[in-house]
Design an enzyme around this catalytic site. Structure first.
Site, PDB file in Angstrom:
ATOM      1  N   LYS A 188      32.945  33.380  35.634  1.00 47.50           N
ATOM      2  CA  LYS A 188      33.129  33.559  37.078  1.00 47.50           C
ATOM      3  C   LYS A 188      32.129  34.579  37.564  1.00 47.50           C
ATOM      4  O   LYS A 188      31.738  35.485  36.804  1.00 47.50           O
ATOM      5  CB  LYS A 188      34.545  34.051  37.381  1.00 47.50           C
ATOM      6  CG  LYS A 188      35.020  33.703  38.774  1.00 47.50           C
ATOM      7  CD  LYS A 188      35.447  32.262  38.854  1.00 47.50           C
ATOM      8  CE  LYS A 188      35.961  31.880  40.207  1.00 47.50           C
ATOM      9  NZ  LYS A 188      36.526  30.527  40.189  1.00 47.50           N
TER      10      LYS A 188
ATOM     11  N   GLY B  23      42.755  25.319  54.369  1.00 45.06           N
ATOM     12  CA  GLY B  23      41.305  25.296  54.197  1.00 45.06           C
ATOM     13  C   GLY B  23      40.906  24.009  53.499  1.00 45.06           C
ATOM     14  O   GLY B  23      41.567  22.962  53.660  1.00 45.06           O
TER      15      GLY B  23
END
Ligand code: NAD
Length: 430
Positions: free
Chosen positions: A106, A220
């Site tokens: 990440k 979203g």
């Protein structure tokens, strides 16, 4: 035992219980509790006024036993090293749950990107790529978008990498625009993957999706798309929310209409009660009420889909959750303490590492297409995504049945078993 407090503690709490269940050796536990590489960079870029701004950037490469590191890059003020480590560990688990040949990583930049102009965002993204270019690559570490990053940012990063290395690298990064090596179906992949699982789970649990009442936190990318899929399947979307607040209707909401209004007003609750004129009346949606994000999590529904933030269902509100099923489209929305409470109450939780793995699965398809020069049709992407999601769900369900575990425990056991197996055959654990 003290309650886990940081995102990495929470992720490790789920991992450690799995280590004990599958009886890992001490060295294996150690290898799976520590990222292989932590890259920290001070990134400088020029603001539009000519001044330089310096921000912290991270890339955590957690484990690559099963293939190149894989994971998104987020731009967020709260993106600190602990959060990035947690998300990198969960990516290693996620890619192993869906059995695609990747590890976990990440990236994060600690910044509020909303203060930047488009030109500043581009300079920041290129500067970040300069700092990580030597440590990533199509066979090493394959980044992607995450919170507040998007296909345009991936395009700038790929372009920067190709310039630095003087290479053609369509397989460097995923989540790219379609015109620059992206894959069809990537935009809806997370929601579609979650929907495939929900369809299968409801069949197995004898729940009629057409009669199911669904509440979704976060409208979203992931949240709004799954609302559309469920609406099309006949389910009733009773509540949705965004960072400004939410709405509830016991007779059901129309997500297409909400999406349209959201685009106009920028908020889900604002669209129904804008200024002095209440849109509720204008839209003849009298049975719709404005609710808070906290209320949404405990509202009367059959299926709850957290699709916004982490750690929203905790020991404080878990007892009040009425849904029979929770599908974790967000990463880490349920704390370990809440998980235990939900298990006792018989709530079925489909964990993030399975529920939202459709995104990374189609990212894998994009990487495969980049490597082969092939371009898949939308139908092929959907067909392959469905196959992988259903196979992964079946693997997890079988493990859960065999060992009498929750889906989360089973998903972690399946994934960690696969990672350790790769580490063992590679000779890393002796
Ligand atoms: P997004 O930015 O498109 O949407 C996030 C939504 O959450 C927005 O509607 C925002 O208004 C809402 N939100 C923000 N703060 C909130 C708050 N305090 N309360 C309620 N709602 C709030 O992001 P997304 O891509 O849809 O991702 C959502 C979640 O899903 C994240 O946890 C992300 O890590 C996870 N996820 C997304 C993908 C993907 O492919 N999009 C893949 C895997 C996991």
């Amino acid at each position: 035992m003290a309650a886990p407090v940081t995102p990495f503690d929470r992720a490790m709490s789920f991992m450690r219980s799995s280590f004990d269940r599958i009886k890992l050796l001490e060295l294996e536990k150690k290898l799976l509790s520590t990222p292989q590489h932590i890259l920290r960079h001070d990134i400088s870029f020029e603001r539009d006024d000519g001044k330089m701004m310096k921000v912290h950037g991270y890339r955590v490469q957690f484990n690559n036993a099963r293939g190149p590191y894989k994971g998104g890059i987020r731009y967020h003020p709260a993106a600190d090293i602990d959060e990035v480590k947690a998300l990198a560990a969960l990516m290693a688990v996620k890619t192993a749950v869906v059995n695609i040949p990747f590890g976990g990583a990440k990236g994060g930049i600690q910044i509020d990107p909303k203060i930047l102009s488009s030109a500043e965002l581009e300079r920041l993204s290129r500067a970040y790529m300069k700092s990580i270019a030597d440590d990533i690559g199509p066979d090493i570490d394959v980044p992607a978008p995450d919170v507040n990053t998007n296909p345009q940012i991936m395009a700038w990063m790929r372009d920067e990498y190709e310039k630095i290395k003087n290479v053609y690298a369509p397989d460097l990064i995923t989540g790219k625009p379609l015109s620059y090596g992206g894959s069809l179906g990537r935009d809806k992949a997370t929601a579609r993957g979650g929907f495939f699982i929900l369809e299968q789970l409801s069949k197995l649990e004898a729940i009629n999706l057409r009669e199911a009442r669904v509440a979704i936190q976060g409208f979203g990318n992931a949240g709004s798309e799954i609302a559309m899929f469920l609406h099309d399947a006949g389910a009733q979307i009773v509540a949705v929310s965004d960072s400004h607040g939410g709405i509830y209707s016991k007779v059901g909401l129309d997500p297409i209409r909400i999406e349209k209004y959201k685009r106009k007003t920028g908020s889900v609750s604002g669209q129904y009660c804008e200024g002095s004129v209440c849109d509720l009346k204008r839209l003849k949606m009298d049975e719709t009420e404005v609710i808070s994000n906290e209320d949404l999590l405990t509202c009367d529904c059959d299926i709850l889909i957290p699709a916004a933030l982490d750690n929203v269902i905790t020991e404080k509100n878990a007892k009040s959750v009425k849904a029979k099923i929770i599908l974790e489209l967000a990463n880490g929305p349920v704390s370990p303490e809440a998980d235990a409470i939900l298990e006792k109450r018989g709530t079925i939780v489909v964990p993030d590492v399975l529920a939202n793995a459709g995104g990374v699965t189609v990212s894998y398809f994009e990487w495969v297409q980049g490597r082969s020069g092939d371009q898949w049709t939308a139908e092929k992407v959907d067909r392959e995504l469905r196959r992988i999601m259903l196979q992964s769900f079946d693997d997890v369900r079988s493990e859960a049945k065999r060992k009498n575990l929750t889906y989360r425990e089973a998903a972690f056991d399946v994934a960690i078993g696969r990672i350790v197996e790769a580490m063992r055959v590679r000779g890393w654990t002796t």
